[in-house]
Design an enzyme around this catalytic site. Structure first.
Site, short mmCIF file in Angstrom:
data_model
loop_
_atom_site.label_atom_id
_atom_site.label_comp_id
_atom_site.label_asym_id
_atom_site.label_seq_id
_atom_site.Cartn_x
_atom_site.Cartn_y
_atom_site.Cartn_z
N THR A 57 0.83 -1.21 0.00
CA THR A 57 0.00 0.00 0.00
C THR A 57 0.85 1.24 0.00
OG1 THR A 57 -1.60 -1.13 1.35
CG2 THR A 57 -1.69 1.23 1.43
N ASP B 238 -3.73 4.50 -2.33
CA ASP B 238 -3.85 3.83 -3.63
C ASP B 238 -4.99 2.82 -3.50
OD1 ASP B 238 -2.09 0.84 -3.77
OD2 ASP B 238 -2.28 2.04 -1.93
N ARG C 211 -4.82 -0.69 -4.70
CA ARG C 211 -4.47 -2.05 -5.10
C ARG C 211 -4.37 -2.95 -3.87
NH1 ARG C 211 0.73 -3.06 -8.80
NH2 ARG C 211 -0.74 -2.32 -10.35
N LYS D 299 -9.23 1.86 0.79
CA LYS D 299 -8.35 1.82 1.95
C LYS D 299 -8.60 2.95 2.92
CE LYS D 299 -4.95 -0.46 -0.81
NZ LYS D 299 -3.59 -0.59 -1.28
N GLY E 46 -1.21 -2.77 5.81
CA GLY E 46 -0.89 -3.99 6.54
C GLY E 46 -1.82 -5.10 6.12
N SER F 96 3.95 -0.05 2.11
CA SER F 96 5.18 -0.47 1.43
C SER F 96 5.73 0.63 0.53
CB SER F 96 4.92 -1.74 0.63
OG SER F 96 3.84 -1.54 -0.26
N ASP G 112 6.59 1.37 -6.19
CA ASP G 112 6.37 0.17 -5.38
C ASP G 112 5.45 -0.79 -6.11
OD1 ASP G 112 4.30 -0.58 -2.59
OD2 ASP G 112 6.20 -1.53 -3.13
N SER H 137 1.79 -1.26 -4.65
CA SER H 137 0.80 -0.19 -4.74
C SER H 137 0.50 0.05 -6.21
CB SER H 137 1.34 1.11 -4.15
OG SER H 137 1.89 0.88 -2.89
#
Lengths: 275, 215
Positions: free
Chosen positions: A42, A58, A60, A74, A88, A170, A207, A210
């Site tokens: 994330t 984001d 995903r 999220k 997480g 992340s 990343d 994400s």
């Protein structure tokens, strides 16, 4: 006092019961692979600006290397004046924020007051610390209440940080780089939204965990503006979503009909009362 | 037990305890900035000086989650105790409350705490509650991962009878030296002076710290 909160305040002192249970559970798998929870790689970010707080995330959700959900939400609702971004383990962030939201709603109904951000933070910290890191939820809580505009982060072990700008997940390093460069105190709304958008965008680009679209949530005294999606991914695929094939597309090779023998065991007629 | 949570092991602080004719008895405490999650600095301007009561502070090092939780518990217990007694609590009481929690749960916790404050009975005091839950009163104390670099500095430069200004200078210098050498310490220096008259807090930003290195 206990009525204000469905969550019962546990007995005084630290409670590490669940940690023992978890090590016992690990023993069941006997050295094999314990089941891995679904983690949302994330990028989430938050910024305090002049009139309130802007949260971004984001969309995903990944299950190892596969994108499980392209339009995952999220940014979770906590109360009319508070929203929470979660990074997480997906289930943990979802359930923790729902639990928090229920508790604060009950509090509001009982006391007739709007919940304060610090209350939410205390409830979260209390719960996450009690589970000693076993609940994998890194949360960014942002909201506006009578004491001002606040942005807090609660880690999975129960540590709390109060900061004016923040990124987690992340993709946090990339996002934080943009925030560190662009943040100033007392930003205007549009600048703040653009800053959060570009920080999430940096996370998405840098990343693997994400990606897809960007959601933005603006919380001010006047109300909440939940923009979902704020920016859509340029890489969209064209899916028909309807997979209906006309009869005859698949050739029938053999056909076998087996009649099912049904016997009537009992027959009862009951009159319906009609008025 | 591997501790993967946020660590504030970076912290180092020192608390000289002094009495002097010019300055009313008191205590100055200092703490350095960032919190660490392995190699990532989660917050570079953390406030590790936590007020426990009006004239009692604690400096936290070790696991962020653990020390925050302990500090909250002790703040509650001490507040309750103080209301029951209807008088300000003793620093020794606060230190004992910390010790009680840290010692009982020593297997599960990673917390090194310095308790410092002023009370009417003994004036300015410093108590050290390291990992494991020992309790000892000291005139000067340091703690945290960076503290190892400044034991010698403290031993040679602290003398009983320093004034408030000298103590603050000494604290700031010690913290700067530790921050220079310890990878987990850095950011800003927060100082608090606690005396009969109250608490005075100060922040020294990174670029204002005393400079020692010549290379």
């Amino acid at each position: 006092m206990a009525l204000s909160n469905v969550l019962e305040t546990p007995a005084a002192g630290f409670n590490f019961d669940n940690a023992a249970r978890n090590t016992a559970l690990e023993g069941l798998f006997d050295g094999g692979q314990t089941p891995k929870p679904l983690k949302t790689g994330t990028t989430i970010a938050g910024v305090v600006f002049k009139d309130g707080v802007v949260l971004g995330a984001d969309t995903r959700a990944t299950s190892s290397e596969v994108v499980a959900d392209k339009m995952c939400a999220k940014i979770h609702y906590i109360s009319p004046n508070m929203y929470c971004c979660g990074a997480g383990t997906a289930a943990d962030t979802e359930k923790t924020t729902e639990l928090l939201s229920s508790n604060l709603t009950i509090f509001s109904l009982n006391s007739g007051r709007n919940p304060r951000v610090i209350m939410a933070v205390n409830i979260l910290q209390d719960m996450l610390y009690r589970y000693h890191g076993q609940i994998g939820a890194s949360l960014i809580l942002g909201g506006v209440d009578c004491t001002g505009n606040h942005l807090y982060t609660v880690g999975p072990y129960g540590s709390v940080n109060k900061v004016p700008y923040l990124a987690m997940g992340s993709g946090d390093l990339a996002a934080l780089a943009i925030l560190e460069d662009g943040f100033k105190p007392n930003l205007e709304l549009e600048t703040a939204k653009e800053l959060v958008r570009s920080s999430i965008h940096a996370g998405i680009m840098s990343d693997l965990g994400s990606g897809n679209n960007i959601d933005i949530c603006v919380i001010t005294r006047e109300g909440v503006d939940y923009i979902r999606p704020y920016q859509e991914s340029q890489f969209k695929d064209n899916r028909k979503m309807k997979y209906k094939y006309h009869p005859g597309s698949t050739a029938v090779l053999t056909e076998k009909v087996v009649p099912l023998k049904l016997e009537v065991v009992q027959e009862a007629v009951q009159q319906m009362d009609t008025a | 037990m591997p501790n993967l949570g946020q660590q504030i092991s970076s912290k180092n602080d020192m608390i000289p305890d002094w009495t002097s004719q010019e300055v009313s008895t008191g205590v100055s405490t200092g703490a350095a900035g960032p919190w660490r999650t392995e190699a990532y600095i989660a917050n570079r301007v953390t406030d590790k000086l936590t007020p426990i009561h009006d004239r009692i502070f604690c400096c936290r090092s070790g696991s962020a989650a653990d020390t925050q939780a302990i500090a909250d518990v002790v703040t509650y217990q001490l507040g309750f105790h103080s209301i029951e007694l209807d008088e300000p609590p003793l620093v020794e009481t606060a230190a004992n409350l910390f010790r009680a929690s840290c010692y009982r749960y020593r297997e599960e916790l990673t917390a090194g705490i310095l308790v410092a404050g002023w009370d009417r009975r003994k004036g300015g005091q410093v108590y050290c509650v390291p990992i494991g839950g020992m309790l000892v009163r000291q005139p000067v104390s340091v703690g945290g991962s960076g503290s190892t670099y400044i034991y010698g500095f403290m031993d040679s430069n602290y003398k009983p009878g320093l004034t408030k200004e000298q103590c603050l200078e000494l604290t700031a210098a010690a913290l700067s030296l530790a921050m220079e050498r310890d990878g987990s310490s850095g950011g800003v220096v927060r100082l608090a002076t606690i005396s009969e008259d109250g608490v005075e807090r100060r922040v020294i930003l990174g670029n204002q710290l005393p400079k020692f290195s010549t290379h």
